[in-house]
Write an enzyme that holds these catalytic residues in place. Structure first.
Site, short mmCIF file in Angstrom:
data_model
loop_
_atom_site.label_atom_id
_atom_site.label_comp_id
_atom_site.label_asym_id
_atom_site.label_seq_id
_atom_site.Cartn_x
_atom_site.Cartn_y
_atom_site.Cartn_z
N ASP A 92 0.87 -1.23 -0.04
CA ASP A 92 0.20 -0.13 0.02
C ASP A 92 0.99 1.22 0.00
O ASP A 92 1.57 1.57 1.25
CB ASP A 92 -0.96 -0.03 1.12
CG ASP A 92 -2.25 -0.96 1.12
OD1 ASP A 92 -1.96 -1.93 0.49
OD2 ASP A 92 -3.15 -0.67 1.97
N LYS A 164 -6.91 3.84 -2.93
CA LYS A 164 -7.11 3.50 -1.57
C LYS A 164 -7.46 4.94 -1.11
O LYS A 164 -6.79 5.87 -1.36
CB LYS A 164 -6.07 2.78 -0.78
CG LYS A 164 -6.14 2.85 0.80
CD LYS A 164 -4.97 1.83 1.50
CE LYS A 164 -5.00 2.16 3.09
NZ LYS A 164 -3.75 1.45 3.53
N LYS A 203 -10.19 0.61 -2.13
CA LYS A 203 -9.82 0.23 -0.52
C LYS A 203 -10.48 1.59 0.31
O LYS A 203 -9.96 2.44 -0.05
CB LYS A 203 -8.66 -0.21 -0.22
CG LYS A 203 -8.46 -0.44 1.26
CD LYS A 203 -6.99 -1.11 1.45
CE LYS A 203 -6.64 -1.23 3.10
NZ LYS A 203 -5.34 -1.61 3.18
#
Length: 238
Positions: A92, A164, A203
Site C-alpha cells: 500500500d 485507497k 479500498k
C-alpha cells in the site's frame, strides 16, 4: 453479505508507531481466526507476520512511503523490494501528494510506477510466482474531486491493482486550525469507484470503526476495508 464475506474483505491493520511484537502476534492470531484478507503492518514487522501466517490464506500487507508519501521514486522502489524479500504479498503505497496538488500528474504516475514495477519485477523473479497487489493511497482528505479522479486514472494507467482513500494519519485543518476529517468518506469511495470502473479495486481506510461504517463503504463501492476494528466489525455484522 455474510460475516465470512465481510471478513474476507478486511485488511486487519496495526500501523501504530508504538506497535510491539506482541501486538503483531495478536493481530495475526485474530486474522487467522476470522480469515481476514490480510494483516497490514509496518515494514519492520513484515518478516514476523510472514512467519506467523505461513500456510494460511491470510496475506501480509505493508505500507510504502508511509504516511507522507514524500520520499522519492528510488526510495519507494527500494522499500518495496525489501518488503517483498521479507515476505510481503501486498504493498500500500502513498502517492506524492504535493505533486498531485501541483497537478503534476505525470510525476504522480511515475511515483506509482516505481512501486508497480518493483512488484512486477519481483513476480518474475520469485520462484513462488505469487501475485503482488499494489494499492495506491491517495489521501483524499487533501484532494479535490478533480484531483481524486485524475489520481485514480493515473493509478489505473500505472498498472496498480487498487486505489485507497487514506493513511489515517493525515492532519487536515481548516483556516482556523480546526481539525478536519482525515479518513474514508462515502463520497470519496463513490467517486473513486465511478472513476476506476467495476473491475478495479477500491479500498476504504481510515476511521472505519463499526459494522455500520463498513457497510456504508461497501455500499459506496469499496471492495476492501482497511481498519483496526476488524474483529468488532465481524462480531457485530448482521
Amino acid at each position: 453479505m455474510t460475516k465470512n464475506e465481510i471478513a474476507a474483505m478486511i485488511d486487519h491493520t496495526q500501523l501504530a508507531p508504538t506497535a510491539r511484537k506482541c501486538d503483531i502476534e495478536k493481530l495475526c492470531e485474530e486474522a487467522k481466526k476470522y480469515k481476514f484478507a490480510s494483516v497490514c503492518v509496518n515494514p519492520s514487522y513484515v518478516h514476523l507476520a510472514s512467519e506467523l501466517l505461513e500456510g494460511t490464506s491470510v496475506k501480509v500487507c505493508t505500507v510504502i512511503g508511509f504516511p507522507l508519501g514524500a520520499s522519492g521514486f528510488g526510495a519507494k522502489s527500494a522499500e518495496s523490494f525489501v518488503a517483498l524479500d521479507d515476505g510481503a504479498d501486498e504493498l500500500d503505497m502513498v502517492i506524492n501528494i504535493g505533486a498531485a496538488k501541483d497537478h503534476d500528474f505525470d510525476a504522480v504516475e511515475e511515483d506509482i510506477k516505481s512501486v508497480v514495477m518493483a512488484a512486477r519485477q519481483y513476480e518474475q523473479e520469485d520462484e513462488v510466482q505469487k501475485k503482488i497487489i499494489v494499492k495506491v493511497i491517495l489521501e483524499t482528505c487533501f484532494l479535490t474531486d478533480e484531483e481524486i479522479e485524475e489520481c485514480c486514472k493515473r493509478s489505473v494507467k500505472a498498472g496498480a491493482d487498487f486505489v485507497k482513500t487514506s493513511t489515517g494519519f493525515a492532519t487536515p485543518k481548516d483556516a482556523d486550525g480546526k481539525a478536519l476529517p482525515n479518513g474514508a468518506s462515502v463520497h470519496a469511495v463513490e467517486l473513486m469507484r465511478k472513476t476506476v470502473g467495476p473491475d478495479f479495486g477500491v479500498k476504504a481506510s481510515g476511521g472505519i470503526r463499526s459494522a455500520e461504517d463498513a457497510q456504508a463503504m461497501v455500499n459506496a463501492g469499496a471492495s476492501r476495508i482497511g481498519c483496526s476494528a476488524g474483529v468488532k466489525i465481524v462480531e457485530n455484522w448482521k
